[in-house]
Motif scaffolding. Sequence first.
Motif, PDB file in Angstrom:
ATOM      1  N   ASN A 338      43.172 -54.176  75.178  1.00 13.25           N
ATOM      2  CA  ASN A 338      41.721 -53.983  75.157  1.00 13.25           C
ATOM      3  C   ASN A 338      40.974 -55.211  75.664  1.00 13.25           C
ATOM      4  O   ASN A 338      39.896 -55.084  76.248  1.00 13.25           O
ATOM      5  N   THR A 339      41.528 -56.415  75.455  1.00 10.57           N
ATOM      6  CA  THR A 339      40.890 -57.609  76.001  1.00 10.57           C
ATOM      7  C   THR A 339      40.883 -57.570  77.526  1.00 10.57           C
ATOM      8  O   THR A 339      39.889 -57.911  78.175  1.00 10.57           O
ATOM      9  N   VAL A 340      41.999 -57.139  78.103  1.00  8.33           N
ATOM     10  CA  VAL A 340      42.064 -56.989  79.551  1.00  8.33           C
ATOM     11  C   VAL A 340      41.057 -55.933  80.023  1.00  8.33           C
ATOM     12  O   VAL A 340      40.330 -56.149  81.011  1.00  8.33           O
ATOM     13  N   LEU A 341      40.999 -54.802  79.321  1.00  6.18           N
ATOM     14  CA  LEU A 341      40.047 -53.756  79.694  1.00  6.18           C
ATOM     15  C   LEU A 341      38.602 -54.246  79.578  1.00  6.18           C
ATOM     16  O   LEU A 341      37.766 -53.944  80.434  1.00  6.18           O
ATOM     17  N   THR A 342      38.322 -55.009  78.514  1.00  5.05           N
ATOM     18  CA  THR A 342      36.966 -55.527  78.340  1.00  5.05           C
ATOM     19  C   THR A 342      36.594 -56.473  79.475  1.00  5.05           C
ATOM     20  O   THR A 342      35.494 -56.395  80.043  1.00  5.05           O
ATOM     21  N   GLY A 343      37.509 -57.380  79.839  1.00  2.00           N
ATOM     22  CA  GLY A 343      37.242 -58.300  80.938  1.00  2.00           C
ATOM     23  C   GLY A 343      37.034 -57.579  82.257  1.00  2.00           C
ATOM     24  O   GLY A 343      36.117 -57.914  83.018  1.00  2.00           O
ATOM     25  N   LEU A 344      37.870 -56.580  82.538  1.00  2.00           N
ATOM     26  CA  LEU A 344      37.732 -55.828  83.781  1.00  2.00           C
ATOM     27  C   LEU A 344      36.433 -55.022  83.802  1.00  2.00           C
ATOM     28  O   LEU A 344      35.780 -54.910  84.848  1.00  2.00           O
ATOM     29  N   THR A 345      36.065 -54.454  82.653  1.00  8.69           N
ATOM     30  CA  THR A 345      34.819 -53.689  82.583  1.00  8.69           C
ATOM     31  C   THR A 345      33.612 -54.587  82.830  1.00  8.69           C
ATOM     32  O   THR A 345      32.663 -54.205  83.523  1.00  8.69           O
ATOM     33  N   MET A 346      33.647 -55.792  82.254  1.00  7.28           N
ATOM     34  CA  MET A 346      32.554 -56.736  82.492  1.00  7.28           C
ATOM     35  C   MET A 346      32.483 -57.122  83.969  1.00  7.28           C
ATOM     36  O   MET A 346      31.402 -57.174  84.555  1.00  7.28           O
ATOM     37  N   SER A 434      23.806 -61.067  94.579  1.00  4.40           N
ATOM     38  CA  SER A 434      25.114 -61.698  94.738  1.00  4.40           C
ATOM     39  C   SER A 434      25.383 -62.686  93.616  1.00  4.40           C
ATOM     40  O   SER A 434      26.515 -62.794  93.121  1.00  4.40           O
ATOM     41  N   ALA A 435      24.354 -63.414  93.187  1.00  2.00           N
ATOM     42  CA  ALA A 435      24.512 -64.362  92.077  1.00  2.00           C
ATOM     43  C   ALA A 435      24.913 -63.633  90.791  1.00  2.00           C
ATOM     44  O   ALA A 435      25.785 -64.100  90.045  1.00  2.00           O
ATOM     45  N   PHE A 436      24.276 -62.501  90.524  1.00  3.13           N
ATOM     46  CA  PHE A 436      24.658 -61.707  89.358  1.00  3.13           C
ATOM     47  C   PHE A 436      26.107 -61.233  89.474  1.00  3.13           C
ATOM     48  O   PHE A 436      26.858 -61.247  88.497  1.00  3.13           O
ATOM     49  N   ARG A 437      26.500 -60.802  90.658  1.00  2.00           N
ATOM     50  CA  ARG A 437      27.858 -60.288  90.842  1.00  2.00           C
ATOM     51  C   ARG A 437      28.903 -61.362  90.529  1.00  2.00           C
ATOM     52  O   ARG A 437      29.870 -61.106  89.805  1.00  2.00           O
ATOM     53  N   TRP A 438      28.708 -62.551  91.073  1.00  2.00           N
ATOM     54  CA  TRP A 438      29.677 -63.603  90.827  1.00  2.00           C
ATOM     55  C   TRP A 438      29.685 -64.039  89.367  1.00  2.00           C
ATOM     56  O   TRP A 438      30.732 -64.411  88.813  1.00  2.00           O
ATOM     57  N   THR A 439      28.524 -63.994  88.726  1.00  2.00           N
ATOM     58  CA  THR A 439      28.469 -64.342  87.300  1.00  2.00           C
ATOM     59  C   THR A 439      29.242 -63.327  86.464  1.00  2.00           C
ATOM     60  O   THR A 439      29.998 -63.701  85.551  1.00  2.00           O
ATOM     61  N   PHE A 440      29.090 -62.052  86.753  1.00  2.00           N
ATOM     62  CA  PHE A 440      29.842 -61.032  86.021  1.00  2.00           C
ATOM     63  C   PHE A 440      31.348 -61.199  86.232  1.00  2.00           C
ATOM     64  O   PHE A 440      32.142 -61.024  85.299  1.00  2.00           O
ATOM     65  N   VAL A 441      31.745 -61.527  87.452  1.00  2.00           N
ATOM     66  CA  VAL A 441      33.174 -61.746  87.719  1.00  2.00           C
ATOM     67  C   VAL A 441      33.694 -62.917  86.886  1.00  2.00           C
ATOM     68  O   VAL A 441      34.775 -62.848  86.281  1.00  2.00           O
ATOM     69  N   CYS A 442      32.925 -63.986  86.807  1.00  2.00           N
ATOM     70  CA  CYS A 442      33.367 -65.185  86.084  1.00  2.00           C
ATOM     71  C   CYS A 442      33.458 -64.950  84.582  1.00  2.00           C
ATOM     72  O   CYS A 442      34.454 -65.322  83.942  1.00  2.00           O
ATOM     73  N   ILE A 443      32.436 -64.331  83.987  1.00  2.00           N
ATOM     74  CA  ILE A 443      32.499 -64.139  82.538  1.00  2.00           C
ATOM     75  C   ILE A 443      33.521 -63.057  82.182  1.00  2.00           C
ATOM     76  O   ILE A 443      34.127 -63.090  81.112  1.00  2.00           O
ATOM     77  N   GLY A 444      33.749 -62.105  83.101  1.00  2.00           N
ATOM     78  CA  GLY A 444      34.826 -61.149  82.884  1.00  2.00           C
ATOM     79  C   GLY A 444      36.176 -61.831  82.897  1.00  2.00           C
ATOM     80  O   GLY A 444      37.065 -61.523  82.092  1.00  2.00           O
ATOM     81  N   ALA A 445      36.351 -62.799  83.812  1.00  2.00           N
ATOM     82  CA  ALA A 445      37.606 -63.549  83.881  1.00  2.00           C
ATOM     83  C   ALA A 445      37.814 -64.390  82.630  1.00  2.00           C
ATOM     84  O   ALA A 445      38.954 -64.527  82.140  1.00  2.00           O
ATOM     85  N   LEU A 446      36.731 -64.960  82.075  1.00  2.00           N
ATOM     86  CA  LEU A 446      36.845 -65.725  80.831  1.00  2.00           C
ATOM     87  C   LEU A 446      37.381 -64.851  79.705  1.00  2.00           C
ATOM     88  O   LEU A 446      38.265 -65.264  78.938  1.00  2.00           O
ATOM     89  N   THR A 447      36.835 -63.653  79.581  1.00  2.00           N
ATOM     90  CA  THR A 447      37.292 -62.745  78.535  1.00  2.00           C
ATOM     91  C   THR A 447      38.731 -62.310  78.779  1.00  2.00           C
ATOM     92  O   THR A 447      39.555 -62.282  77.856  1.00  2.00           O
ATOM     93  N   LEU A 448      39.043 -61.960  80.004  1.00  2.00           N
ATOM     94  CA  LEU A 448      40.392 -61.512  80.332  1.00  2.00           C
ATOM     95  C   LEU A 448      41.420 -62.591  80.003  1.00  2.00           C
ATOM     96  O   LEU A 448      42.511 -62.290  79.501  1.00  2.00           O
ATOM     97  N   ALA A 449      41.095 -63.851  80.267  1.00  2.00           N
ATOM     98  CA  ALA A 449      42.033 -64.942  80.001  1.00  2.00           C
ATOM     99  C   ALA A 449      42.355 -65.074  78.516  1.00  2.00           C
ATOM    100  O   ALA A 449      43.448 -65.512  78.146  1.00  2.00           O
ATOM    101  N   SER A 450      41.416 -64.690  77.637  1.00  2.00           N
ATOM    102  CA  SER A 450      41.659 -64.817  76.193  1.00  2.00           C
ATOM    103  C   SER A 450      42.720 -63.850  75.692  1.00  2.00           C
ATOM    104  O   SER A 450      43.168 -63.964  74.547  1.00  2.00           O
ATOM    105  N   ALA A 451      43.153 -62.901  76.530  1.00  2.00           N
ATOM    106  CA  ALA A 451      44.248 -62.015  76.132  1.00  2.00           C
ATOM    107  C   ALA A 451      45.514 -62.809  75.853  1.00  2.00           C
ATOM    108  O   ALA A 451      46.363 -62.383  75.046  1.00  2.00           O
ATOM    109  N   ALA A 452      45.660 -63.981  76.481  1.00  2.00           N
ATOM    110  CA  ALA A 452      46.835 -64.818  76.252  1.00  2.00           C
ATOM    111  C   ALA A 452      46.904 -65.304  74.807  1.00  2.00           C
ATOM    112  O   ALA A 452      47.996 -65.544  74.277  1.00  2.00           O
ATOM    113  N   ILE A 453      45.746 -65.445  74.159  1.00  2.00           N
ATOM    114  CA  ILE A 453      45.729 -65.851  72.743  1.00  2.00           C
ATOM    115  C   ILE A 453      46.295 -64.744  71.874  1.00  2.00           C
ATOM    116  O   ILE A 453      47.152 -64.980  71.005  1.00  2.00           O
TER     117      ILE A 453
END
Length: 474
Positions: A338-346, A434-453
Motif C-alpha cells: 500500500n505504501t508503493v500504491l500510495t506513492g504511485l497514486t500521488m 510543470s512545477a506542480f507535476r515535478w513536485t507531485f513526482v518528488c513527494i510521491g517518490a518520498l512516500t514510495l521510498a518509505s516502503a523500505a521501512i
Amino acid sequence: MSRADDATLLRPFRPMLWLVAAAVFMQMLDTTIVNTALPAMAADLGQSPLRMQSVVVAYALTVAMLIPSSGWLADRIGTRRLFVAAILLFSAGSLACAASRSLDALVAARVLQGIGGAMLLPVGRLAVLRAVPRSAFLAAMTFVTVPGLVGPLIGPALGGWLTDVASWHWIFLINLPLGVVGGIAALKWMPDLRAPVSRFDGAGYALLAFGMIAVSLSVDALSGHSPRRAALVVLLVAGLVALVAYWLHAARAPAPLFPLTLFRTRTFSIGLLGNLFARLGSSGMPYMIPLLLQVALGFPATQAGLMMVPVAIAGMFSKRIVVPLVQRFGYRNVLVVNTVLTGLTMASFALVEAGQPLWLHLLQFAVFGAVNSLQFTAMNTLALRDLDGSEASAGNSLLSMVMMLAMSLGVATAGGLLGAFSGGEPAGTAPMLSAFRWTFVCIGALTLASAAIFAQLGRTRRISERVVDTADQA
C-alpha cells in the motif's frame, strides 16, 4: 456488551461526550478548511499563493510542540480549566487570524490558534478516559470520533464556499460562536479531574521543542529565496543536534517525556518511523491539491473544495477493510504494497491536465483517498498494537506528536519543492503546471521510498478493533 448496554452506561456522560465531540470537530475542521482558501488569502495579503505554506506549518508545528505537555498540564491545573482555556485561546486565535492584515500577523495568529487547538483533543480524550467506565470506553471514544471524520469531509468544501460567497476571513470567524457556546458548556459539563503529577522533564521538553521548531522552520524557510541561507543551514543542523541531545538525555533521565524503552518494541519503532517518513509526502497533498486546482487549472475555490470530498469519503470507507486485510496478508505485506500504491497514486497527479473529464479527476482523488487512509490506519495500529500499560499512553502521545510534526515538515517540503520548480512563474502558465507535476513526482517518490521501512517487519497479523479505534485518535 450490546449497544443498549453501552447507551445505558453512557447516558450520564452524554453532555461531556457531546462537548468533546464538538471540540474534536472544531480542531479537525480547522486543520482542513484553510487549504482551499490559501490563494484568496495570498491575493488579499499581497503574497504569492505558492508561499503560503507557513500558514499551515505554523499551526501544525505548534500543535506538535505542545502535545507532550498537555497531559501534565491537565493533571496539574485540572481538565476543566485547561479545556476552557484551550477553547478561549483557540477562539482568540481565530479572531486574530480574521483580523490579520499581513502574512506575518496571520502566521502569529495561527500559532495562538494552535496553542488552543493542541489542547482540545488530548484533554478531551483524557477526560473521557478518566470519567467513563472502562467497559464503555470504546463506545465513548467511537462517539467522539465521528465528528473528527466529518470535519475533513466538509472542511475543504466549506472553506471554498465561504471564500467565494463572502471572504476567507469567515473560515476563522465561524469558530467564534462555537467557541462561546463551547466555553459555557465546558464550565457546566466538563469534569474537573486532576491527578498527582511528577516533576516535569523541562530540560527534555526544551530540547525536543527546539529541535522540532528549528528543523521545521529551516525547511520551510529554505523554500524561499532568502540570502541568509547559511544561517538557515546552521538552524537546521542545530535542530538535529537538539533532537540527538534529547535522545541522550532521555537515556539517563529518571522520568523522560518519552522513555526510550518504547523503542524496544519493534512494531512501535517501525510504525513510528514509517509514520514520519511516509507522511512527509502524503501530508503535503491536502495543501498541494487545492493549489493545483486553483492556481494551475483555474478552478474556483468552491469547486476545488468540493473536489476534495471524494478523498474524504473514500478514506472513510477504506478504514473498514484494514482489519480483514491485515488478518489475511499481515502488516508487512499490506504496508509495503500500500505504501508503493500510495506513492504511485500521488505521483499520478503529475498527469493532471486542463480539460480532462470531471469523472477522471474524481476517480483519481477517490483512489488517493482510499489508499492514503488505509496507509494511515495501518501505520497507526502497527505502532500501538504491542504497547501495554503506561507505555500505551506514552506511545500514543509520541505518535500524535510525530504525526503533527510530519504534517508540518510535509507541507514545508511540498512548498519548498513547488517554489523551487516554479521559479516565480505566474499562475496558470505552462511552466507553473510543470512545477506542480515535478513536485507531485518528488513527494510521491518520498512516500514510495518509505516502503523500505515497513519491509523490515516480521510476520504480524494480529489486530484488534480496540487498537484501530485508539490509532484513529492518535
